[in-house]
Enzyme design. Structure first.
Site, PDB file in Angstrom:
ATOM      1  N   GLN A 262       0.773  -1.630   6.247  1.00  5.92           N
ATOM      2  CA  GLN A 262       0.127  -0.350   5.931  1.00  5.92           C
ATOM      3  C   GLN A 262      -0.806  -0.450   4.722  1.00  5.92           C
ATOM      4  O   GLN A 262      -1.636   0.427   4.508  1.00  5.92           O
ATOM      5  CB  GLN A 262       1.178   0.732   5.642  1.00  5.92           C
TER       6      GLN A 262
ATOM      7  N   CYS B 291       4.849   9.468   8.916  1.00  2.00           N
ATOM      8  CA  CYS B 291       4.397   8.115   8.584  1.00  2.00           C
ATOM      9  C   CYS B 291       3.153   8.255   7.723  1.00  2.00           C
ATOM     10  O   CYS B 291       2.278   9.067   8.032  1.00  2.00           O
ATOM     11  CB  CYS B 291       4.071   7.364   9.875  1.00  2.00           C
TER      12      CYS B 291
ATOM     13  N   HIS C  39      12.071   2.308  11.256  1.00  2.00           N
ATOM     14  CA  HIS C  39      10.644   2.657  11.309  1.00  2.00           C
ATOM     15  C   HIS C  39       9.801   1.591  10.595  1.00  2.00           C
ATOM     16  O   HIS C  39       8.782   1.137  11.118  1.00  2.00           O
ATOM     17  CB  HIS C  39      10.463   4.040  10.659  1.00  2.00           C
ATOM     18  N   GLU C  40      10.258   1.176   9.403  1.00  4.26           N
ATOM     19  CA  GLU C  40       9.470   0.202   8.616  1.00  4.26           C
ATOM     20  C   GLU C  40       9.489  -1.176   9.247  1.00  4.26           C
ATOM     21  O   GLU C  40       8.469  -1.871   9.261  1.00  4.26           O
ATOM     22  CB  GLU C  40       9.985   0.131   7.174  1.00  4.26           C
TER      23      GLU C  40
ATOM     24  N   HIS D  76       6.999  -1.483  11.905  1.00  2.00           N
ATOM     25  CA  HIS D  76       5.633  -1.745  11.401  1.00  2.00           C
ATOM     26  C   HIS D  76       5.366  -3.246  11.297  1.00  2.00           C
ATOM     27  O   HIS D  76       4.250  -3.698  11.542  1.00  2.00           O
ATOM     28  CB  HIS D  76       5.460  -1.156   9.995  1.00  2.00           C
TER      29      HIS D  76
END
Ligand SMILES: [Zn+2]
Length: 153
Positions: free
Chosen positions: A57, A95, A137-138, A141
């Protein structure tokens, strides 16, 4: 004064292609750039008031992610989910790469995670509740998987 250590980084927003890359394992734990990157990620997450942040990110292709839940900060290097509970739950996830949006996502309520800390030491985490959700969730990524891929239609 080390200004490089005090930088808030720009967050890549969907549909930036970089968010779809698969991240690479961190191998050199002696590299000062690793600790600089992690501390800049922490500053960035706090400035953006996120509960989690993954390296892709902010434009890094390393397997690093953060979570801050109940005032405990987790900085995980090379995290892997080793076990999932059978029980799942639906929850609205946000997010930082999808500002202002929320998506209903069904995920296991508990996970067991193997990772390394910033010094390369092996750690294991048993997570449930919000922490389990944020870490899933992370870690997604790091494999180029985004919340929209998991969102219920
Ligand atoms: Zn995210």
């Amino acid at each position: 004064m080390d200004l490089a250590n005090n930088i808030s980084l720009k967050i890549l927003k969907y549909p930036d292609d970089f968010l779809r890359q698969k991240s690479q394992a961190v191998r050199d734990f002696k590299d000062q750039r690793l600790s600089d990157l992690v501390s800049n990620m922490i500053k960035t997450m706090e400035k953006e008031k996120g509960v989690g942040l993954a390296a892709p990110q902010i434009g890094s292709d390393l397997r690093i992610c953060l979570a801050r839940v109940d005032n405990t900060l987790f900085a995980l290097i090379n995290p892997e989910i080793k076990a999932y509970s059978r029980k799942k739950e639906i929850f609205e996830e946000g997010c930082l790469s999808f500002p202002g949006k929320f998506f209903p996502v069904e995920r296991p309520v508990k996970v067991k995670i193997k990772a390394q800390d910033i010094n390369g030491k092996k750690i294991r985490i048993k997570a449930d509740g919000l922490l389990a959700r944020v870490l899933q969730h992370e870690i997604d990524h790091l494999d180029g998987i985004l919340v929209i891929d998991r969102a219920m239609k």
